[in-house]
Design an enzyme around this catalytic site. Structure first.
Site, PDB file in Angstrom:
ATOM      1  N   HIS A  60       0.811  -1.218   0.000  1.00  0.00           N
ATOM      2  CA  HIS A  60       0.000   0.000   0.000  1.00  0.00           C
ATOM      3  C   HIS A  60       0.844   1.267   0.000  1.00  0.00           C
ATOM      4  O   HIS A  60       0.363   2.340  -0.345  1.00  0.00           O
ATOM      5  CB  HIS A  60      -0.966   0.010   1.197  1.00  0.00           C
ATOM      6  CG  HIS A  60      -0.311   0.164   2.533  1.00  0.00           C
ATOM      7  ND1 HIS A  60      -0.192  -0.884   3.422  1.00  0.00           N
ATOM      8  CD2 HIS A  60       0.249   1.226   3.146  1.00  0.00           C
ATOM      9  CE1 HIS A  60       0.411  -0.457   4.527  1.00  0.00           C
ATOM     10  NE2 HIS A  60       0.695   0.828   4.374  1.00  0.00           N
ATOM     11  N   ASP A  90      -0.694  -7.272   0.719  1.00  0.00           N
ATOM     12  CA  ASP A  90       0.009  -6.066   1.151  1.00  0.00           C
ATOM     13  C   ASP A  90       1.520  -6.268   1.203  1.00  0.00           C
ATOM     14  O   ASP A  90       2.195  -5.756   2.085  1.00  0.00           O
ATOM     15  CB  ASP A  90      -0.508  -5.565   2.507  1.00  0.00           C
ATOM     16  CG  ASP A  90      -0.165  -4.096   2.733  1.00  0.00           C
ATOM     17  OD1 ASP A  90      -0.028  -3.364   1.742  1.00  0.00           O
ATOM     18  OD2 ASP A  90      -0.018  -3.689   3.901  1.00  0.00           O
ATOM     19  N   SER A 164       4.906   1.687   8.433  1.00  0.00           N
ATOM     20  CA  SER A 164       4.488   0.609   7.545  1.00  0.00           C
ATOM     21  C   SER A 164       5.656   0.036   6.760  1.00  0.00           C
ATOM     22  O   SER A 164       6.470   0.762   6.202  1.00  0.00           O
ATOM     23  CB  SER A 164       3.433   1.145   6.581  1.00  0.00           C
ATOM     24  OG  SER A 164       2.939   0.134   5.763  1.00  0.00           O
TER      25      SER A 164
END
Length: 412
Positions: A60, A90, A164
């Site tokens: 993402h 992801d 992330s």
């Protein structure tokens, strides 16, 4: 770890990320509001799994990138290519032209136990090499509607925008997960975070490198709880309950629908959603699978063809708009528009080298390599005076803060 810097068309940072419909993916957000800009800069994290330049990060964070850059711990900056990207899980694999990189030591299994201490390394809000520590809350944790059946590691390790894609370590210093999401109404950490188990991440990365992607049929599923099993008339709660069928997918073409419960693949029954997802993911594209389906309290058989996931890689030939290359990609306000305002060169829009460095619309540049700048004309004069310097140091006023930002000319 490494920092992953992406230039992309501006988008809503809270938009739906396929596969994670109810939770916030924790990629970097723009540092300012960037009103009027067509591009934005975002920062996330990653870690090296190959000394020859292979790097793992979250899908993402890079799926719609115009340019992707990797900044290593020693400050070197590399343009990165995207080897593979799977938004449903992801996971993304990057490649940079480098050798001799320090490689993260990866655990052979992503299995962790509730109560086990873990630590996350990342770049929350752009503060690189930030370490946060907590305990595993649950494993495996399946989220509603998300992750393509990926079992997640739930913990109370603090993650925030920019975390992330960073590694999650156990107490032996081995990577057991890749940080991915938080549960939050605001996009800011409130006590619950999620990481992808490293063994599954590494299998997906290996598929990218070998050119054998995970199988795909276009389904979203969830576990069958005792209550759901009872509601659908199953004697025992088992299988995978279909929650969504993607339009135009092999699953739709095969006639599968929301509310179906999948009980077996090619005659092999399974008890959990995870077993079904692994059976699909492990099938080669082109294979035709015979599914046993529980629908309206009766068994049916459905044949579905496995395909490779639709490519999420950015299309080739879509470079970042150059802007005014002579001005480091910056468009500056004319002197007439800044009359009566504090002295400096005011940034209207940023792209290219300036955007990559972190220059934002609304910034006021007051010096170039130590040369005072009072207007956009002074800025041009100062740039010309320093010649073809590879790195240009801009003194930027942003609100009450003053900071020098190094801008690297890519064409030097």
């Amino acid at each position: 770890m490494v920092s992953v810097v992406v230039l992309r068309a501006r988008r809503d940072p809270l938009e739906d990320i396929e596969g994670f419909d109810f939770f916030h993916a924790v990629s970097g957000l723009p540092l300012g509001d960037g009103a009027g800009a067509t591009l934005e800069r975002s920062t996330s994290s990653g870690f090296v799994i190959g000394a020859d330049g292979y790097i793992l990060t979250n899908a993402h964070g890079v799926f719609d990138a115009r340019e992707t850059w990797v900044v290593t711990t020693d400050g070197r900056r590399f343009r990165a290519g995207i080897v593979g990207l799977d938004r449903s899980s992801d996971v993304a694999l990057l490649k940079i032209s480098a050798s001799g990189l320090a490689v993260a030591q990866v655990a052979s299994l992503g299995h962790v136990c509730p109560g086990e201490w873990v630590a996350a390394l990342g770049a929350p809000f752009g503060f690189d090499h930030s370490l946060t520590v907590g305990i595993v809350s649950a494993y495996p944790r399946f989220l509603p509607g998300g992750g393509a059946g990926m079992p997640l590691i739930q913990s109370d390790v603090v993650l925030n925008p920019g975390s992330s894609g960073g590694p999650l370590f156990n107490t032996d210093g081995l990577v057991v997960g890749m940080n991915s999401m938080i549960f939050s109404a605001s996009g800011i950490y409130i006590g619950v975070s999620f990481s992808l188990p490293i063994d599954r991440v590494m299998r997906i990365a290996a598929g990218f490198r070998s050119g054998t992607p995970r199988g795909h049929v276009g389904l979203r599923t969830q576990p069958v709880t005792p209550e759901l099993g009872q509601a659908f008339g199953l004697a025992q709660p088992r299988g995978a309950l279909v929650t969504r069928v993607s339009a135009g997918s092999p699953a739709e073409e095969a006639g599968l629908r929301s509310g179906d419960i999948l009980l077996a693949v090619d005659g092999k029954s399974f008890d959990s959603q995870l077993e079904f997802e692994e059976a699909i993911g492990g099938a080669r594209p082109g294979a035709v699978l015979a599914l046993q389906v529980w629908r309206h309290k009766a068994l049916q058989r459905v044949a579905v063809k496995v395909t490779a996931p639709t490519s999420d890689l950015p299309p080739p030939g879509a470079p970042v708009p150059a802007g005014d290359a002579a001005r480091l990609g910056l468009v500056l306000s004319p002197v007439s528009a800044t009359k009566g305002m504090p002295a400096g060169a005011y940034v209207e829009t940023a792209s290219g080298a300036g955007l990559l460095a972190g220059i934002e619309p609304g910034d006021r540049i007051t010096a170039v390599n130590g040369i005072d700048v009072a207007s956009s004309g002074d800025f041009d004069t100062a740039l010309e005076s320093i010649g073809k310097s590879k790195v240009v140091a801009l003194l930027v006023a942003r609100g009450p803060a003053r900071i020098y930002i190094p801008v690297i000319r890519h064409d030097q």
